[in-house]
Each structure stands twice: as structure tokens, then as C-alpha cells.
Enzyme design. Structure first.
Site, PDB file in Angstrom:
ATOM      1  N   GLU A 100       3.492 -16.994 -24.960  1.00 53.63           N
ATOM      2  CA  GLU A 100       2.804 -15.695 -24.930  1.00 53.63           C
ATOM      3  C   GLU A 100       2.619 -15.167 -26.343  1.00 53.63           C
ATOM      4  O   GLU A 100       3.474 -15.393 -27.211  1.00 53.63           O
ATOM      5  CB  GLU A 100       3.672 -14.682 -24.163  1.00 53.63           C
ATOM      6  CG  GLU A 100       3.199 -14.367 -22.770  1.00 53.63           C
ATOM      7  CD  GLU A 100       1.960 -13.476 -22.708  1.00 53.63           C
ATOM      8  OE1 GLU A 100       1.153 -13.466 -23.649  1.00 53.63           O
ATOM      9  OE2 GLU A 100       1.806 -12.799 -21.680  1.00 53.63           O
ATOM     10  N   ASP A 101       1.540 -14.424 -26.550  1.00 52.69           N
ATOM     11  CA  ASP A 101       1.343 -13.812 -27.867  1.00 52.69           C
ATOM     12  C   ASP A 101       2.283 -12.624 -28.064  1.00 52.69           C
ATOM     13  O   ASP A 101       2.998 -12.534 -29.048  1.00 52.69           O
ATOM     14  CB  ASP A 101      -0.128 -13.388 -28.061  1.00 52.69           C
ATOM     15  CG  ASP A 101      -0.671 -12.538 -26.914  1.00 52.69           C
ATOM     16  OD1 ASP A 101       0.056 -12.291 -25.929  1.00 52.69           O
ATOM     17  OD2 ASP A 101      -1.841 -12.126 -27.000  1.00 52.69           O
ATOM     18  N   ASP A 104       4.645  -6.714 -23.985  1.00 49.15           N
ATOM     19  CA  ASP A 104       4.548  -5.274 -24.172  1.00 49.15           C
ATOM     20  C   ASP A 104       5.292  -4.610 -22.996  1.00 49.15           C
ATOM     21  O   ASP A 104       6.510  -4.475 -23.035  1.00 49.15           O
ATOM     22  CB  ASP A 104       3.046  -4.951 -24.216  1.00 49.15           C
ATOM     23  CG  ASP A 104       2.729  -3.515 -24.531  1.00 49.15           C
ATOM     24  OD1 ASP A 104       3.531  -2.857 -25.203  1.00 49.15           O
ATOM     25  OD2 ASP A 104       1.652  -3.039 -24.119  1.00 49.15           O
ATOM     26  N   PHE A 153      -0.341  -0.671 -31.634  1.00 58.61           N
ATOM     27  CA  PHE A 153      -1.246  -1.713 -31.163  1.00 58.61           C
ATOM     28  C   PHE A 153      -1.569  -2.624 -32.342  1.00 58.61           C
ATOM     29  O   PHE A 153      -2.088  -2.185 -33.359  1.00 58.61           O
ATOM     30  CB  PHE A 153      -2.523  -1.105 -30.584  1.00 58.61           C
ATOM     31  CG  PHE A 153      -3.251  -2.083 -29.722  1.00 58.61           C
ATOM     32  CD1 PHE A 153      -2.904  -2.247 -28.391  1.00 58.61           C
ATOM     33  CD2 PHE A 153      -4.266  -2.869 -30.255  1.00 58.61           C
ATOM     34  CE1 PHE A 153      -3.562  -3.174 -27.595  1.00 58.61           C
ATOM     35  CE2 PHE A 153      -4.924  -3.801 -29.473  1.00 58.61           C
ATOM     36  CZ  PHE A 153      -4.572  -3.944 -28.138  1.00 58.61           C
ATOM     37  N   ASP A 160      -6.263  -9.363 -30.042  1.00 60.91           N
ATOM     38  CA  ASP A 160      -7.543  -8.686 -30.250  1.00 60.91           C
ATOM     39  C   ASP A 160      -7.446  -7.187 -30.013  1.00 60.91           C
ATOM     40  O   ASP A 160      -6.517  -6.695 -29.366  1.00 60.91           O
ATOM     41  CB  ASP A 160      -8.586  -9.234 -29.269  1.00 60.91           C
ATOM     42  CG  ASP A 160      -8.366  -8.699 -27.852  1.00 60.91           C
ATOM     43  OD1 ASP A 160      -7.235  -8.843 -27.335  1.00 60.91           O
ATOM     44  OD2 ASP A 160      -9.301  -8.124 -27.269  1.00 60.91           O
ATOM     45  N   ARG A 166      -9.249 -11.383 -33.613  1.00 63.60           N
ATOM     46  CA  ARG A 166      -8.344 -12.475 -33.239  1.00 63.60           C
ATOM     47  C   ARG A 166      -8.164 -13.482 -34.377  1.00 63.60           C
ATOM     48  O   ARG A 166      -7.151 -14.167 -34.461  1.00 63.60           O
ATOM     49  CB  ARG A 166      -8.910 -13.247 -32.038  1.00 63.60           C
ATOM     50  CG  ARG A 166      -8.827 -12.510 -30.718  1.00 63.60           C
ATOM     51  CD  ARG A 166      -9.061 -13.490 -29.581  1.00 63.60           C
ATOM     52  NE  ARG A 166      -9.494 -12.836 -28.367  1.00 63.60           N
ATOM     53  CZ  ARG A 166      -8.673 -12.298 -27.466  1.00 63.60           C
ATOM     54  NH1 ARG A 166      -7.380 -12.334 -27.655  1.00 63.60           N
ATOM     55  NH2 ARG A 166      -9.152 -11.730 -26.381  1.00 63.60           N
TER      56      ARG A 166
END
Ligand code: IMP
Length: 182
Positions: A100-101, A104, A153, A160, A166
Site C-alpha cells: 500500500e502507498d 490513512d 494530505f 496523487d 504522482r
């Protein structure tokens, strides 16, 4: 390094990311020395991380991808997600490592883990480049974490904002006016 004019602050430089990915790869390689993992990349954000991570792993791996419908606005997310692209081969009896990037609220990951669990995997673990623990709504097990980030964020290195940024080679926070324009 040229910094994009929309960027307010670089949180992680390409060098810091590279070192973090290499450190994680070393741990994963040790843990999986006797088992071939299936790396399951979560599209689209994890693509850059996965491509660096897999090349840093000196062990045999298989690679596949899943894609969920996006929430749109994460802050008002109901947590409802839909599978848009499924795995292309069966993971029954396989050692799955989800890549996973960023984690959150944890809602996307929880869905994915429950979904994979139900397919009879031999083992299930998670490698996340970034962890934003202050925003967590549900508990999810993170086996490998590259970096913790504050409640902001972030974009770049696969992540993105409205499908942009990205390709930035670093992780950054954008100027407030850029977020407001969307
Ligand atoms: P979660 O379900 O709230 O944990 O969100 C997970 C997904 O939301 C990630 O895989 C990202 O695609 C996206 N996301 C969450 N936070 C950020 C951020 O700060 N920047 C970009 N994408 C994010």
C-alpha cells in the site's frame, strides 16, 4: 532537485525514500526467505513504491494488483469501497504481502484484508510506505511501515491529488491554495 511550484514542503526526499524502501526490503527478504510471497499492489498509488520495493528484494516474488473505487473526498468517506480490478490469479494457499502507498483511516485496507482472508491465503501481511496514524478509524495490522507522516494530505511517489503529482520523486505537501482550487 527541482521542486514543483505547487509544493509547500518536501517531507521525504528521494534519498530518504530509497533508504526506507531498502531497509524494508531487507526485513521482508529475511522474513520470507523460506516462502515466496505474492506482492499485491493496490492501484494506483502503490505502483511507484511497489516497483522500487520489488527490485530491492533479493528473493523470488510474484506480483499482482487490485484496484478499489476511490472515495473521492476521504474526509467524508463512508468507507464504502468497490473492487474495480481483481487479482489475476488465485492466492489460495499463498503467502500474500499487500503493498500500500499510505494507510490513512485504514478502511480500504480493512476491506482488502477481509477480502483476501476469505480466499484461504496461507499468510497475510501488509507493507505500507506511509502511515498516517492520527487519522485511523479502524485497527489494521501493519507489518512493515516505511515512514509515519503527520495529518496532512501528501502527494508524490505515486500519491496523487486529483490524479496529479504522482510522478514527483519525493513526498510533499502542496501549498494550501492548490488544495482550495480543486
Ligand atoms: P484509507 O482507506 O483512508 O486508509 O485510505 C487509503 C487510500 O487513500 C490510500 O491508498 C490513498 O490512495 C488515499 N490517501 C489517503 N491519504 C492520502 C494522502 O495524504 N495523499 C494521497 N492519497 C491519500
Amino acid at each position: 532537485m527541482t521542486i514543483h511550484p505547487d509544493v509547500k514542503e518536501v517531507l521525504l526526499t528521494p534519498e530518504q525514500i530509497r533508504d526506507g524502501v531498502n531497509r524494508m526490503a531487507e526485513r521482508i527478504a529475511g522474513d520470507y526467505r523460506d516462502r515466496e510471497p505474492v506482492l499485491v499492489g493496490v492501484l494506483d498509488g502503490a505502483v511507484v513504491f511497489l516497483s522500487d520495493l520489488m527490485r530491492a528484494l533479493p528473493i523470488p516474488v510474484r506480483v499482482d494488483f487490485v484496484k478499489w473505487s476511490s472515495y473521492g473526498d476521504h474526509s467524508t468517506s463512508s468507507g464504502e469501497v468497490q473492487l474495480l480490478k481483481d487479482l489475476s490469479f488465485s492466492v489460495e494457499g499463498k503467502h500474500v504481502l499487500v503493498v500500500e502507498d499510505i494507510v490513512d483511516t485504514g478502511l480500504t485496507l480493512r476491506y482488502l484484508l477481509e477480502n483476501l482472508e476469505s480466499r484461504g491465503v496461507a499468510s497475510l501481511a501488509v507493507a505500507a510506505l506511509l502511515d498516517k496514524p492520527s487519522r485511523r478509524k479502524v485497527r489494521v495490522p501493519l507489518d512493515y511501515v516505511g515512514f509515519q507522516v503527520p495529518d496532512e494530505f501528501v502527494v508524490g511517489y505515486g500519491l496523487d491529488f486529483a490524479q496529479h503529482y504522482r510522478n514527483l520523486p519525493y513526498v510533499a505537501v502542496l501549498k494550501p491554495e492548490v488544495y482550495r482550487q480543486a
